[in-house]
Design a protein around this motif. Structure first.
Motif, PDB file in Angstrom:
ATOM      1  N   MET A   1       0.843  -1.195   0.000  1.00 47.46           N
ATOM      2  CA  MET A   1       0.000   0.000   0.000  1.00 47.46           C
ATOM      3  C   MET A   1       0.881   1.249   0.000  1.00 47.46           C
ATOM      4  N   ILE A   2       0.457   2.269  -0.718  1.00 49.04           N
ATOM      5  CA  ILE A   2       1.183   3.536  -0.762  1.00 49.04           C
ATOM      6  C   ILE A   2       1.075   4.223   0.594  1.00 49.04           C
ATOM      7  N   ARG A   3       2.216   4.657   1.146  1.00 50.68           N
ATOM      8  CA  ARG A   3       2.230   5.357   2.440  1.00 50.68           C
ATOM      9  C   ARG A   3       2.400   6.866   2.280  1.00 50.68           C
ATOM     10  N   LYS A   4       3.144   7.287   1.259  1.00 52.01           N
ATOM     11  CA  LYS A   4       3.370   8.708   1.026  1.00 52.01           C
ATOM     12  C   LYS A   4       3.371   8.962  -0.480  1.00 52.01           C
ATOM     13  N   LEU A   5       2.654   9.991  -0.907  1.00 53.88           N
ATOM     14  CA  LEU A   5       2.472  10.260  -2.339  1.00 53.88           C
ATOM     15  C   LEU A   5       2.844  11.706  -2.660  1.00 53.88           C
ATOM     16  N   LEU A   6       3.606  11.887  -3.714  1.00 49.85           N
ATOM     17  CA  LEU A   6       3.962  13.220  -4.218  1.00 49.85           C
ATOM     18  C   LEU A   6       3.079  13.549  -5.412  1.00 49.85           C
ATOM     19  N   VAL A   7       2.535  14.764  -5.454  1.00 53.24           N
ATOM     20  CA  VAL A   7       1.745  15.221  -6.595  1.00 53.24           C
ATOM     21  C   VAL A   7       2.621  16.123  -7.459  1.00 53.24           C
ATOM     22  N   ALA A   8       2.886  15.684  -8.679  1.00 50.61           N
ATOM     23  CA  ALA A   8       3.749  16.428  -9.592  1.00 50.61           C
ATOM     24  C   ALA A   8       2.928  17.464 -10.343  1.00 50.61           C
ATOM     25  N   ASN A   9       2.248  18.331  -9.587  1.00 50.67           N
ATOM     26  CA  ASN A   9       1.351  19.301 -10.199  1.00 50.67           C
ATOM     27  C   ASN A   9       1.056  20.394  -9.186  1.00 50.67           C
ATOM     28  N   ARG A  10       0.108  21.242  -9.501  1.00 51.09           N
ATOM     29  CA  ARG A  10      -0.201  22.400  -8.664  1.00 51.09           C
ATOM     30  C   ARG A  10      -1.712  22.661  -8.650  1.00 51.09           C
ATOM     31  N   GLY A  11      -2.116  23.716  -7.966  1.00 51.23           N
ATOM     32  CA  GLY A  11      -3.474  24.223  -8.073  1.00 51.23           C
ATOM     33  C   GLY A  11      -4.540  23.252  -7.616  1.00 51.23           C
ATOM     34  N   GLU A  12      -5.693  23.373  -8.258  1.00 48.74           N
ATOM     35  CA  GLU A  12      -6.890  22.631  -7.854  1.00 48.74           C
ATOM     36  C   GLU A  12      -6.681  21.121  -7.852  1.00 48.74           C
ATOM     37  N   ILE A  13      -6.007  20.571  -8.876  1.00 48.17           N
ATOM     38  CA  ILE A  13      -5.873  19.115  -8.940  1.00 48.17           C
ATOM     39  C   ILE A  13      -4.943  18.592  -7.847  1.00 48.17           C
ATOM     40  N   ALA A  14      -3.913  19.352  -7.491  1.00 45.33           N
ATOM     41  CA  ALA A  14      -3.049  18.930  -6.382  1.00 45.33           C
ATOM     42  C   ALA A  14      -3.846  18.865  -5.085  1.00 45.33           C
ATOM     43  N   LEU A  15      -4.673  19.879  -4.844  1.00 47.87           N
ATOM     44  CA  LEU A  15      -5.503  19.892  -3.646  1.00 47.87           C
ATOM     45  C   LEU A  15      -6.503  18.739  -3.645  1.00 47.87           C
ATOM     46  N   ARG A  16      -7.028  18.420  -4.819  1.00 46.94           N
ATOM     47  CA  ARG A  16      -7.985  17.306  -4.947  1.00 46.94           C
ATOM     48  C   ARG A  16      -7.319  15.978  -4.572  1.00 46.94           C
ATOM     49  N   VAL A  17      -6.096  15.758  -5.034  1.00 48.90           N
ATOM     50  CA  VAL A  17      -5.386  14.515  -4.720  1.00 48.90           C
ATOM     51  C   VAL A  17      -5.009  14.480  -3.240  1.00 48.90           C
ATOM     52  N   PHE A  18      -4.589  15.625  -2.701  1.00 49.62           N
ATOM     53  CA  PHE A  18      -4.267  15.668  -1.265  1.00 49.62           C
ATOM     54  C   PHE A  18      -5.479  15.243  -0.429  1.00 49.62           C
ATOM     55  N   ARG A  19      -6.665  15.712  -0.816  1.00 49.21           N
ATOM     56  CA  ARG A  19      -7.878  15.383  -0.058  1.00 49.21           C
ATOM     57  C   ARG A  19      -8.142  13.880  -0.071  1.00 49.21           C
ATOM     58  N   ALA A  20      -8.008  13.259  -1.253  1.00 47.13           N
ATOM     59  CA  ALA A  20      -8.210  11.810  -1.345  1.00 47.13           C
ATOM     60  C   ALA A  20      -7.186  11.060  -0.502  1.00 47.13           C
ATOM     61  N   CYS A  21      -5.945  11.537  -0.514  1.00 48.42           N
ATOM     62  CA  CYS A  21      -4.899  10.879   0.262  1.00 48.42           C
ATOM     63  C   CYS A  21      -5.174  10.961   1.760  1.00 48.42           C
ATOM     64  N   ARG A  22      -5.611  12.126   2.230  1.00 49.03           N
ATOM     65  CA  ARG A  22      -5.925  12.259   3.658  1.00 49.03           C
ATOM     66  C   ARG A  22      -6.997  11.260   4.076  1.00 49.03           C
ATOM     67  N   GLU A  23      -8.007  11.098   3.210  1.00 53.05           N
ATOM     68  CA  GLU A  23      -9.092  10.169   3.536  1.00 53.05           C
ATOM     69  C   GLU A  23      -8.633   8.726   3.502  1.00 53.05           C
ATOM     70  N   LEU A  24      -7.565   8.441   2.759  1.00 50.19           N
ATOM     71  CA  LEU A  24      -7.012   7.088   2.702  1.00 50.19           C
ATOM     72  C   LEU A  24      -5.887   6.872   3.704  1.00 50.19           C
ATOM     73  N   GLY A  25      -5.525   7.916   4.458  1.00 46.96           N
ATOM     74  CA  GLY A  25      -4.443   7.799   5.425  1.00 46.96           C
ATOM     75  C   GLY A  25      -3.066   7.819   4.800  1.00 46.96           C
ATOM     76  N   ILE A  26      -2.928   8.482   3.645  1.00 45.38           N
ATOM     77  CA  ILE A  26      -1.655   8.552   2.928  1.00 45.38           C
ATOM     78  C   ILE A  26      -1.049   9.944   3.128  1.00 45.38           C
ATOM     79  N   ALA A  27       0.214  10.022   3.485  1.00 46.41           N
ATOM     80  CA  ALA A  27       0.906  11.295   3.634  1.00 46.41           C
ATOM     81  C   ALA A  27       1.138  11.925   2.259  1.00 46.41           C
ATOM     82  N   THR A  28       1.260  13.250   2.207  1.00 45.30           N
ATOM     83  CA  THR A  28       1.339  13.950   0.924  1.00 45.30           C
ATOM     84  C   THR A  28       2.560  14.858   0.839  1.00 45.30           C
ATOM     85  N   VAL A  29       3.031  15.023  -0.407  1.00 44.57           N
ATOM     86  CA  VAL A  29       4.157  15.912  -0.695  1.00 44.57           C
ATOM     87  C   VAL A  29       3.758  16.825  -1.849  1.00 44.57           C
TER      88      VAL A  29
END
Length: 533
Positions: free
Chosen positions: A1-29
C-alpha cells in the motif's frame, strides 16, 4: 500500500489529490516552482519541496526520493500524459499513479490513436492531406489536448498561417510541433466516456466550449439514450483494450445526431471528473490510487441515479475570455454544492499558470434540479480584486438553450457571451432550416479576438494604438517601424496560458513605433504598437 504520495502538479488538482490521500491515510508531498511559492497547494500538503519547474521530470523524482515518497500522481496537464516521465518514475522504483507508459504512448499520439481505433472497429473522423479531405478542416497537434495547437481552417488561403500557429502552440504546450489535418464536423456535441481500465462509467457532455476548451460539463449527456450510451461505451472499452489501458482515462468522441467519432484518449484524470463522481458514487482519485496499489477496479462501481453539472470559475474577461491577473481580495464560494478550489482569499492570480479559481459542481435528482442548484450557487459566489467570468457563468446556466439541453460546440458562436437571452427556445420546427429542404448553414467562424479588443478601444478609424487585451508573452512580432500594413493584418502574437492570440491592425496604416520585442512579458493594457494612417 502507498504510504506517502507526491503530486507532480499544482493548483486545484493537487488539492484534490491531497484530499483523497488524507481520507485514505496517505501522507502527501507538494512540489512548488520558484514563481509559485505563494500558491495554496504549496501550503496544503504534509511536506513541500522546491523544484526548478513543473515540467522537469527529474525534479519530481528527486523530490520524491528526498521525502521518501512511495508514489507520484501527475494530476492533469504538465507531465500527466508524458510516457517518458511515467517510465522514469517506474525506473526509480516509485509507483506511477496512471496508465502504463506503452498505453500513454499509444493513446497520447493522436495519429497513432486514430489508427488503433480504426483497427478496433471504432469510428473515426477522416484524416489526411488538405486537398484530400477538403474544407472546412481542423489542424490538430499530434501530441496535444485541451484545445492547444488546434485551428479551424475554412479556406485554402488560411491554411499556411493556421499550420504555423498550430505548430508554435503545440511546441510551447507539449514540446512536440507535429500537427495533422482532420475533416471539420460542424455543430457536433462533445461527449466523453470515463474509463477505469476497460470499465466504462458512463458519459459526460462537454459541448459548450470557448477556444476549444470546455466551459460547462454535465453527466449524463442529455443527447444520449440508453442504446446510444451502450454503443459509445462499447467503443471506448474496445479502444482501451486495444492499447492495454489501465487506471483512469477518458475516451472523447464527437456526436453528430446518432453518429459518433473517436477523437482521442486522455490518459489522466480530467478536470471535469467530479460530475461523474457525483452520479456514480465513485471517487475516481481514490480509484486511481487503489489501482496503482494493485487492488481491483470493481470496488465501488455501483452506479446511482441523478444528474450533475460543473462550471469553471476563471480569472478571465467574461466576454472575450482573455485571462486576467490580480490579487483576490474577497472570495466567497457556495457551501450547498461541491466546490473544488485552487486558490484562497488573498492569493495572487499570475500570468504563468492556468487562471482557474474553482470548479462549482451541483448534483440533483433531475437535470433541472442540478441546474437550479448551480444557478443559486453562482448567485451566492463573490470574487473581488480580479476580473472573473462569473457574470458569464450566471448568464450561461440560465440560458434557455442550455436549459433545453440542445447545445453544440457552436453554442458560443451562435450565442455570444452575455448577449441578450431569448425568453424561451423556439419550437423545434423553427430551429432547423426547412425552406427548399436546404442543409443547415455552416456555423460562423469564431469571433476575432483582436476585433473584440479593437471594439473595446473605440471605432477602428480612431484607434492609433494596439494594446495587450490581456497579460501574456510576445511570442511573434510580425512588423517593424515604418512597415505599411493593411486592415486586419496580424501585427503581433501574444501567448497566455499556452494559447496564442494574434492582434491585427484595425485599418490600413503605417507602423510608427513598436514598443515590444519577442519574448517580452506584458501586462493587460500594455502599449504594444503605435500606428498612423
Amino acid at each position: 500500500m502507498i504510504r506517502k504520495l507526491l503530486v507532480a502538479n499544482r493548483g486545484e488538482i493537487a488539492l484534490r489529490v491531497f484530499r483523497a490521500c488524507r481520507e485514505l491515510g496517505i501522507a502527501t508531498v507538494a512540489v512548488v516552482a520558484p514563481d509559485d511559492t505563494g500558491s495554496l497547494h504549496a501550503r496544503s500538503a504534509d511536506e513541500t519541496v522546491d523544484v526548478g519547474s513543473y515540467l522537469f521530470s527529474e525534479e519530481h523524482i528527486r523530490a520524491a526520493k528526498q521525502t521518501r515518497a512511495d508514489a507520484i500522481h501527475p494530476g492533469y496537464g504538465f507531465l500527466a500524459e508524458n510516457a517518458d516521465f511515467a517510465e522514469a518514475v517506474n525506473a526509480a522504483e516509485l509507483v506511477w499513479v496512471g496508465p502504463p507508459p506503452d498505453a500513454l504512448r499509444a493513446g497520447g499520439d493522436k495519429l497513432e490513436a486514430k489508427r488503433l481505433a480504426e483497427q478496433a472497429g471504432v469510428p473515426v473522423v477522416p484524416t489526411g492531406e488538405p486537398r484530400e479531405i477538403g474544407f472546412p478542416l481542423v489542424v490538430k497537434a499530434a501530441a496535444g489536448g485541451g484545445g492547444r495547437g488546434m485551428r479551424v481552417v475554412r479556406t485554402a488561403g488560411e491554411l499556411d498561417e493556421a499550420l504555423a500557429a498550430a505548430r508554435r502552440e503545440a511546441k510551447a504546450a507539449f514540446g512536440d510541433d507535429r500537427v495533422f489535418c482532420e475533416r471539420y464536423v460542424e455543430r457536433p456535441r462533445h461527449v466523453e466516456v470515463q474509463l477505469l481500465g476497460d470499465v466504462a462509467l458512463g458519459e459526460r457532455d462537454c459541448s459548450i466550449q470557448r477556444r476549444h476548451q470546455k466551459v460547462l460539463e454535465e453527466a449524463p449527456s442529455p443527447a444520449v439514450d440508453s442504446a446510444l450510451r451502450a454503443e459509445i461505451s462499447d467503443a471506448a472499452v474496445a479502444f482501451a483494450r486495444a492499447v492495454g489501458y489501465e487506471n483512469a482515462g477518458t475516451a472523447e468522441f464527437m456526436l453528430d445526431g446518432r453518429d459518433f467519432y473517436f477523437l482521442e484518449l486522455n490518459g489522466r484524470i480530467q478536470v471535469e471528473h467530479p460530475v461523474t463522481e457525483l452520479v456514480t458514487g465513485v471517487d475516481l482519485v481514490k480509484a486511481q490510487i487503489r489501482i496503482a496499489s494493485g487492488e481491483g477496479m470493481s470496488q465501488g462501481l455501483s452506479l446511482r441515479h441523478g444528474h450533475a453539472v460543473e462550471v469553471r470559475l476563471y480569472a478571465e474577461d467574461p466576454r472575450t475570455f482573455f485571462p486576467q491577473t490580480g490579487r483576490i481580495t474577497k472570495l466567497r464560494l457556495p457551501e450547498d454544492i461541491r466546490v473544488d478550489a485552487g486558490v484562497a482569499e488573498g492569493d495572487e492570480i499570475g500570468i504563468a499558470y492556468d487562471p482557474m479559481v474553482a470548479k462549482l459542481i451541483a448534483h440533483g435528482t433531475t437535470r433541472t434540479d442540478a441546474l437550479d442548484a448551480l444557478g443559486a450557487a453562482l448567485e451566492e459566489t463573490v470574487v473581488e480584486g480580479v476580473t472573473t467570468n462569473l457574470p458569464f457563468l450566471r448568464w450561461l446556466v440560465s440560458h434557455p438553450a442550455v436549459r433545453a439541453g440542445e447545445t453544440t460546440t457552436a453554442f458560443l458562436v451562435e450565442h455570444p457571451p452575455l448577449s441578450r437571452v431569448p425568453v424561451r427556445v423556439a419550437p423545434a420546427p423553427w430551429r432547423t432550416p426547412f425552406r427548399l429542404n436546404l442543409p443547415p448553414p455552416p456555423s460562423a467562424p469564431p469571433p476575432d479576438v483582436s476585433a473584440l479588443a479593437a471594439d473595446q478601444e473605440g471605432a477602428a478609424g480612431e484607434q492609433s494604438t494596439v494594446v495587450a487585451p490581456m497579460p501574456g508573452t510576445v511570442i511573434k512580432l510580425l512588423v517593424g517601424a515604418g512597415d505599411a500594413v493593411r486592415a486586419r493584418q496580424p501585427l503581433v502574437v501574444l501567448e497566455a496560458m499556452k494559447m496564442e492570440t494574434p492582434l491585427t491592425s484595425p485599418y490600413a496604416a503605417t507602423v510608427r513605433v513598436v514598443h515590444v520585442a519577442e519574448g517580452d512579458r506584458v501586462a493587460g493594457g500594455a502599449l504594444l504598437i503605435e500606428l498612423e494612417e
